[in-house]
Design a protein around this motif. Structure first.
Motif: not given
Length: 343
Positions: A1-3, A220-222, A243-250, A305-308
């Motif tokens: 998984m990458a940019l 960017g890959a999820v 609010s309601e939703g999703w935290l997405v690490v990309v 963050h550093m890589q995500v």
């Protein structure tokens, strides 16, 4: 998984060919991070174009790139007496912006930079007569003018170049080659017609490598998706979700250049108003990310963050899935990708 940087190679190269046809004698520029592609790749592309000179930013870049490009290398940063010596082959040409620099480079190949309306560096009109005692000791490749991108005062770039040609001619200095930056194709053609004995060589980077915005795209890959309710705490600083939703690490963080932005010159009321609005939102930890999902740029949930990066995607949008890719609007000159994908 990458940019990832996706490149439509056929379209990218077709654009390069179009620019080359518009600017006879073009000198490609490869400096910094290689306009997002890297030095090695751009050296290969310059060789494919058949150019005899490749411009680089510094002597350190010239030392790195010399094994990837067999033609001449033009260092754009002017020589300064006392600079750290870097071993370079004879095919390297140094830019010089002072009479003292010319005196210090006996036997070297040099391009003498003239002071343009950029007022960044260069030899002034009043110093031209001093060059007669020094240019015989160097191998003069020509003179150069680095011109501004915008001319808000309505002045003419061609007239600025002509004025310098007249000054050089009046000082009885050789006019066989003039290196120029930031001229339009029709402007260079006008100059070539007026001075047929001079070869005009355009040094071009951004327009050559990044001029067709549709030829390249960052994604960017999820990596992870976490459902959150309004008011839940998360992240390093344990902030609450709005609010309601999703935290997405990309994939894509500060080491890639995500979240880094160069200051921009703003013209007009609306761009300034938008800049003020963005600054105001930043004071309450609301920062828009470069990542796009469901047709909208999404907000950083917290600083990258550093890589995500961690984004907040509200519940009214489509739910991201691990393995999806988000388009990222990133500046090529400040971005370092994980992988390059040719299409």
């Amino acid at each position: 998984m990458a940019l990832s940087l996706y490149v439509d190679t056929a379209r990218w190269r077709a654009h390069q060919k179009t620019v080359l046809d518009q600017f006879p004698g073009l000198i490609p520029v490869c400096k910094g991070n290689g306009y997002g592609f890297g030095h090695e790749r751009l050296a290969e592309e310059a060789a494919r174009l058949g150019t005899d000179v490749l411009a680089v930013g510094t002597t350190y870049e010239a030392a790195r790139i010399k094994d990837w490009f067999s033609g001449d290398l033009l260092v754009l940063t002017p020589f300064r007496r006392g600079e750290e010596p870097v071993p370079l082959p004879d095919r390297v040409i140094r830019s010089v912006s002072s009479v003292d620099g010319v005196h210090a480079l006996v036997g070297a190949r040099v391009v003498i930079e003239c002071m343009s309306s950029m007022k960044r560096h260069g030899i002034g009109e009043h110093e031209l007569h001093l060059l007669h005692n020094s240019i015989d000791d160097v191998r003069l490749e020509g003179f150069a003018l680095h011109l501004p991108l915008d001319r808000t005062d309505g002045t003419d770039a061609v007239e600025e170049v002509i004025a310098w040609m007249d000054r050089l001619r009046a000082a009885r200095l050789p006019l066989h080659t003039m290196f120029v930056s930031h001229l339009r194709a029709e402007e260079q053609a006008r100059l070539q017609q007026q001075f047929p004995q001079t070869r005009f060589r355009a040094r071009i980077g951004t327009r050559l490598w990044l001029g067709d915005h549709e030829a390249t795209e960052y994604r960017g890959a999820v990596l992870d998706v976490t459902k959150v309710a309004k008011g839940e705490r998360f992240g390093y600083r344990q902030q609450r979700t709005a609010s309601e939703g999703w935290l997405v690490v990309v994939a894509g963080g500060t080491s890639h250049g995500v979240g880094l932005e160069a200051p921009k010159a703003m013209h007009g009321v609306m761009p300034r108003a938008k800049g003020v609005a963005r600054a105001g939102l930043a004071t309450v930890n609301r920062n828009l990310s470069p990542f796009v999902w469901s047709g909208k740029q999404r907000w950083f949930a917290e600083p990258p963050h550093m890589q995500v990066s961690i984004l907040f995607v509200p519940s009214d949008a489509q739910e991201p899935r691990v393995g999806d890719e988000m388009v990222a609007h990133l500046r090529h000159t400040t971005t370092q990708y994980d992988r390059l994908v040719e299409r």
